[in-house]
Design a protein around this motif. Structure first.
Motif, PDB file in Angstrom:
ATOM      1  N   GLU A  64     -66.728  41.534  67.256  1.00  0.00           N
ATOM      2  CA  GLU A  64     -66.799  42.504  68.349  1.00  0.00           C
ATOM      3  C   GLU A  64     -67.041  43.884  67.733  1.00  0.00           C
ATOM      4  O   GLU A  64     -66.783  44.087  66.543  1.00  0.00           O
ATOM      5  CB  GLU A  64     -65.488  42.505  69.146  1.00  0.00           C
ATOM      6  CG  GLU A  64     -65.236  41.217  69.924  1.00  0.00           C
ATOM      7  CD  GLU A  64     -66.237  41.007  71.036  1.00  0.00           C
ATOM      8  OE1 GLU A  64     -66.567  41.967  71.752  1.00  0.00           O
ATOM      9  OE2 GLU A  64     -66.706  39.858  71.184  1.00  0.00           O
ATOM     10  N   PRO A  65     -67.510  44.859  68.523  1.00  0.00           N
ATOM     11  CA  PRO A  65     -67.715  46.212  67.972  1.00  0.00           C
ATOM     12  C   PRO A  65     -66.391  46.871  67.564  1.00  0.00           C
ATOM     13  O   PRO A  65     -65.328  46.516  68.073  1.00  0.00           O
ATOM     14  CB  PRO A  65     -68.343  46.984  69.132  1.00  0.00           C
ATOM     15  CG  PRO A  65     -68.794  45.967  70.103  1.00  0.00           C
ATOM     16  CD  PRO A  65     -67.945  44.750  69.906  1.00  0.00           C
ATOM     17  N   ALA A 131     -70.887  49.897  62.524  1.00  0.00           N
ATOM     18  CA  ALA A 131     -70.958  48.501  62.968  1.00  0.00           C
ATOM     19  C   ALA A 131     -70.026  47.666  62.107  1.00  0.00           C
ATOM     20  O   ALA A 131     -69.888  47.905  60.906  1.00  0.00           O
ATOM     21  CB  ALA A 131     -72.384  47.968  62.854  1.00  0.00           C
ATOM     22  N   SER A 140     -71.958  43.350  64.467  1.00  0.00           N
ATOM     23  CA  SER A 140     -71.514  43.619  65.831  1.00  0.00           C
ATOM     24  C   SER A 140     -72.492  44.565  66.515  1.00  0.00           C
ATOM     25  O   SER A 140     -73.418  45.089  65.889  1.00  0.00           O
ATOM     26  CB  SER A 140     -70.130  44.282  65.806  1.00  0.00           C
ATOM     27  OG  SER A 140     -70.244  45.620  65.321  1.00  0.00           O
ATOM     28  N   ASP A 141     -72.259  44.815  67.790  1.00  0.00           N
ATOM     29  CA  ASP A 141     -72.963  45.901  68.454  1.00  0.00           C
ATOM     30  C   ASP A 141     -72.520  47.207  67.798  1.00  0.00           C
ATOM     31  O   ASP A 141     -71.459  47.280  67.160  1.00  0.00           O
ATOM     32  CB  ASP A 141     -72.640  45.933  69.948  1.00  0.00           C
ATOM     33  CG  ASP A 141     -73.280  44.768  70.704  1.00  0.00           C
ATOM     34  OD1 ASP A 141     -74.273  44.211  70.198  1.00  0.00           O
ATOM     35  OD2 ASP A 141     -72.774  44.430  71.782  1.00  0.00           O
ATOM     36  N   LEU A 142     -73.301  48.248  67.989  1.00  0.00           N
ATOM     37  CA  LEU A 142     -73.039  49.540  67.344  1.00  0.00           C
ATOM     38  C   LEU A 142     -72.070  50.387  68.159  1.00  0.00           C
ATOM     39  O   LEU A 142     -72.017  50.289  69.376  1.00  0.00           O
ATOM     40  CB  LEU A 142     -74.344  50.309  67.180  1.00  0.00           C
ATOM     41  CG  LEU A 142     -75.475  49.576  66.463  1.00  0.00           C
ATOM     42  CD1 LEU A 142     -76.737  50.426  66.469  1.00  0.00           C
ATOM     43  CD2 LEU A 142     -75.076  49.213  65.058  1.00  0.00           C
ATOM     44  N   ASN A 143     -71.341  51.251  67.474  1.00  0.00           N
ATOM     45  CA  ASN A 143     -70.542  52.277  68.113  1.00  0.00           C
ATOM     46  C   ASN A 143     -71.022  53.605  67.522  1.00  0.00           C
ATOM     47  O   ASN A 143     -71.159  53.729  66.304  1.00  0.00           O
ATOM     48  CB  ASN A 143     -69.054  52.053  67.863  1.00  0.00           C
ATOM     49  CG  ASN A 143     -68.194  52.709  68.907  1.00  0.00           C
ATOM     50  OD1 ASN A 143     -68.544  53.775  69.409  1.00  0.00           O
ATOM     51  ND2 ASN A 143     -67.079  52.095  69.219  1.00  0.00           N
TER      52      ASN A 143
END
Length: 151
Positions: A64-65, A131, A140-143
């Motif tokens: 997960e992010p 990530a 993961s998806d990026l933050n």
């Protein structure tokens, strides 16, 4: 026609989909669990939907992010970012660049949940992207966070 089937390698969840054969066929898999190894089988479907020339691969899904991404300790030439780690993360990718760089970002990998970006230019706006990376560097998806440095 061809079929795409996927299942958790050590689990019971599985699904299949049939797809028309196109010049550049592809199929997106949705609803997969994070941090999970999947076995994917591709096969052409012949007469009577018999499988022929099966190809199988295994792939881990990413974590997960990261959460709670925040900026601390901002000065004219550096900034520290920190975050909380999701489960099954082995390391993190941290990338940064000034908005005016138009894609000239730098990146590094770290194993802890904070990183100090240094060597920045005073007064610039910076974008910092984090990530989580899992098994086989599945991402993961990026933050993303932005910060303006003081002059």
């Amino acid at each position: 026609m061809y079929s795409v089937c996927w299942k958790e390698t050590n689990g019971s969840d599985s699904a299949c989909a049939e797809q028309k054969l196109e010049q550049y066929p592809r199929h997106n898999l949705y609803g997969l669990k994070s941090c999970t190894e999947y076995t994917v089988t591709l096969a052409t479907l012949g007469v009577g939907k018999l499988h022929d020339n099966d190809t199988t691969l295994t792939q881990f899904t990413g974590p997960e992010p990261v959460t709670a991404l925040k900026v601390d300790n901002v000065d004219t030439r550096s900034v520290t970012v920190s975050w909380e780690s999701p489960t099954c993360t082995q390391q993190f990718s941290v990338c940064w660049g000034a908005w005016q760089d138009k894609g000239g970002h730098s990146c590094t990998s770290v194993t802890n949940t904070s990183y100090t970006v240094s060597g920045l230019e005073p007064g610039n706006n910076y974008t910092i992207i984090v990530a989580a990376l899992g098994v086989n560097e599945a991402q993961s998806d990026l933050n993303i966070v932005t910060v303006q440095l003081p002059p």
